[in-house]
Design a protein around this motif. Structure first.
Motif, PDB file in Angstrom:
ATOM      1  N   GLN A  31       0.699   4.059  -2.555  1.00 55.31           N
ATOM      2  CA  GLN A  31       0.488   5.595  -2.340  1.00 55.31           C
ATOM      3  C   GLN A  31       1.514   6.878  -3.178  1.00 55.31           C
ATOM      4  OE1 GLN A  31       0.242   5.751   2.058  1.00 55.31           O
ATOM      5  NE2 GLN A  31      -1.783   5.196   1.913  1.00 55.31           N
ATOM      6  N   GLN A  32       2.295   5.923  -2.978  1.00 53.21           N
ATOM      7  CA  GLN A  32       3.951   6.813  -3.690  1.00 53.21           C
ATOM      8  C   GLN A  32       3.669   7.158  -4.809  1.00 53.21           C
ATOM      9  OE1 GLN A  32       6.173   8.368  -1.771  1.00 53.21           O
ATOM     10  NE2 GLN A  32       7.441   9.062  -3.594  1.00 53.21           N
ATOM     11  N   LYS A  33       3.515   5.669  -5.792  1.00 48.86           N
ATOM     12  CA  LYS A  33       3.183   6.165  -7.192  1.00 48.86           C
ATOM     13  C   LYS A  33       2.252   7.259  -6.962  1.00 48.86           C
ATOM     14  CE  LYS A  33       6.224   3.172  -7.739  1.00 48.86           C
ATOM     15  NZ  LYS A  33       7.109   3.599  -9.752  1.00 48.86           N
ATOM     16  N   ARG A  52       1.291   9.929  -5.311  1.00 50.14           N
ATOM     17  CA  ARG A  52       1.755  11.045  -5.213  1.00 50.14           C
ATOM     18  C   ARG A  52       2.620  11.929  -6.098  1.00 50.14           C
ATOM     19  NH1 ARG A  52       3.346   8.740   0.098  1.00 50.14           N
ATOM     20  NH2 ARG A  52       1.285   9.168   1.938  1.00 50.14           N
ATOM     21  N   ASP A  53       3.027  11.054  -6.401  1.00 47.18           N
ATOM     22  CA  ASP A  53       4.050  10.925  -8.403  1.00 47.18           C
ATOM     23  C   ASP A  53       3.327  11.496  -9.419  1.00 47.18           C
ATOM     24  OD1 ASP A  53       6.520  11.037  -6.458  1.00 47.18           O
ATOM     25  OD2 ASP A  53       6.508   8.903  -6.895  1.00 47.18           O
ATOM     26  N   GLU A  95       1.177  -1.108  -0.428  1.00 48.17           N
ATOM     27  CA  GLU A  95       0.056   0.017  -0.049  1.00 48.17           C
ATOM     28  C   GLU A  95       1.303   1.711   0.208  1.00 48.17           C
ATOM     29  OE1 GLU A  95      -2.826  -0.521   2.977  1.00 48.17           O
ATOM     30  OE2 GLU A  95      -3.870  -1.460   2.299  1.00 48.17           O
ATOM     31  N   GLU A  96       1.865   1.524   0.544  1.00 46.48           N
ATOM     32  CA  GLU A  96       3.314   2.249   0.739  1.00 46.48           C
ATOM     33  C   GLU A  96       3.722   2.351  -0.350  1.00 46.48           C
ATOM     34  OE1 GLU A  96       3.318  -0.057   2.631  1.00 46.48           O
ATOM     35  OE2 GLU A  96       2.454   0.909   4.435  1.00 46.48           O
ATOM     36  N   ASP A  97       3.394   1.861  -1.755  1.00 41.97           N
ATOM     37  CA  ASP A  97       4.574   1.528  -2.569  1.00 41.97           C
ATOM     38  C   ASP A  97       3.311   2.233  -3.329  1.00 41.97           C
ATOM     39  OD1 ASP A  97       6.574   0.467  -2.040  1.00 41.97           O
ATOM     40  OD2 ASP A  97       5.875  -1.293  -2.770  1.00 41.97           O
ATOM     41  N   PRO A 136      -4.200  10.254  -1.941  1.00 37.53           N
ATOM     42  CA  PRO A 136      -3.951   9.427  -2.159  1.00 37.53           C
ATOM     43  C   PRO A 136      -4.359   8.715  -1.320  1.00 37.53           C
ATOM     44  CG  PRO A 136      -2.161  11.145  -2.950  1.00 37.53           C
ATOM     45  CD  PRO A 136      -2.966  11.988  -2.503  1.00 37.53           C
ATOM     46  N   GLU A 137      -4.588   8.604  -0.270  1.00 35.45           N
ATOM     47  CA  GLU A 137      -4.497   8.300   0.936  1.00 35.45           C
ATOM     48  C   GLU A 137      -5.804   7.911   0.768  1.00 35.45           C
ATOM     49  OE1 GLU A 137      -2.718  10.927   1.825  1.00 35.45           O
ATOM     50  OE2 GLU A 137      -0.350   9.788   2.344  1.00 35.45           O
ATOM     51  N   SER A 147       1.199  14.389  -8.592  1.00 33.28           N
ATOM     52  CA  SER A 147       2.296  16.325  -8.371  1.00 33.28           C
ATOM     53  C   SER A 147       2.991  16.060  -9.854  1.00 33.28           C
ATOM     54  CB  SER A 147       3.199  15.874  -7.587  1.00 33.28           C
ATOM     55  OG  SER A 147       3.879  14.212  -7.726  1.00 33.28           O
ATOM     56  N   ASP A 148       2.458  15.754 -10.828  1.00 33.69           N
ATOM     57  CA  ASP A 148       3.457  15.944 -11.935  1.00 33.69           C
ATOM     58  C   ASP A 148       2.896  16.476 -12.646  1.00 33.69           C
ATOM     59  OD1 ASP A 148       4.440  15.749 -14.605  1.00 33.69           O
ATOM     60  OD2 ASP A 148       4.650  13.112 -14.885  1.00 33.69           O
TER      61      ASP A 148
END
Length: 279
Positions: free
Chosen positions: A9-11, A13-14, A5-7, A29-30, A17-18
């Protein structure tokens, strides 16, 4: 490849924010990950209860599509849900612009032909009633028709009279004829109830008195009497050809002639022992 799930969320966010998106996203994202987690738990719950839902669908006979509303973020996701009763009513109700199918009239009840009543007669051919044995005609009672012929004679003419006594009583015999030892003649007049032929001999006198008309005896036997009447009146009678010989005294007897049916047709008086013809 499995991602945590952390991965994820990070994807996200990226991605959001692009700068190439050209606009900032307001989605968190959360929140998206949490919503996906809840949908996965719902999917697992629905897979667990799918067996029970299938059975209920078979019983209820209907399946309808409903919408699952997410209470947290208001997002709507399509899903399947069984609605008992409502599904069957929605399926039966025609849609807009669709005419209801005509109601067919109920089929008339089948007619039953009444079976004929069974016969209560016994099996086998019906036997005819037994015929009663032929019996002689019943006695008709005493006959009183005609003149009276007694066991002694006819009127004043008597058995045993000599020729001279007979002529003295009834007058000269007419059509007198002698054949052998017998003399035959015809007597009539006031001395006799009616014309009568007689037969006589010199030794025995009158032996036969044969009236020409209808006569009856004191016992009620006359023309029309039956054989039963004759036998009842004269039990000692015997049949001799077409006549019954009925003794009525020690020296005399009636000779009663009968027809084929046994009824009497004529009667004469005769001596029991004599040899002259019945003229």
């Amino acid at each position: 490849m499995n991602m945590s799930e952390e991965d994820v969320q990070q994807k996200l966010r990226d991605l959001f924010s692009d700068e190439r998106l050209g606009a900032g996203s307001t989605l968190n994202p959360e929140t998206i990950v949490a919503g996906a987690r809840r949908r996965r738990r719902r999917r697992q719950l629905m897979q667990t209860t799918s067996g029970m839902a299938a059975a209920i669908v078979m019983v209820g006979g209907g399946l309808t599509v409903f919408t699952i509303h997410d209470k947290d973020n208001g997002a709507a996701f399509p899903g399947d849900q069984l609605t008992m009763g409502a599904a069957s009513s929605s399926l039966a109700r025609p849609g807009p612009g669709t005419s209801e199918p005509p109601v067919s009239s109920p089929a008339p009840p089948p007619t039953h032909t009444a079976a004929p009543p069974q016969s209560t007669a016994s099996d086998g051919p019906v036997k005819p009633p037994k015929s009663t044995a032929a019996t002689k005609p019943p006695a008709q009672g005493k006959v009183t028709t005609g003149a009276l012929l007694t066991s002694a004679g006819f009127g004043k003419l008597r058995l045993g009279m000599s020729e001279s006594e007979a002529e003295a009583t009834a007058g000269p015999l007419r059509a007198k004829e002698v054949r052998g030892t017998c003399t035959y003649g015809y007597a009539e007049g006031a001395a006799v109830p009616g014309p009568s032929s007689v037969s006589l001999t010199e030794a025995e006198g009158i032996t036969v008195i044969n009236p020409a008309g209808t006569v009856h005896t004191p016992e009620g036997i006359g023309v029309g009497s039956t054989e039963a009447d004759i036998l009842a009146a004269y039990p000692g009678s015997t049949k001799d050809g077409g006549a019954y010989v009925a003794p009525v005294s020690a020296v005399s007897a009636y000779r009663i002639f009968v027809a084929k049916d046994g009824s009497a047709v004529s009667i004469l008086l005769t001596s029991i022992n004599q040899d002259c013809q019945f003229s």
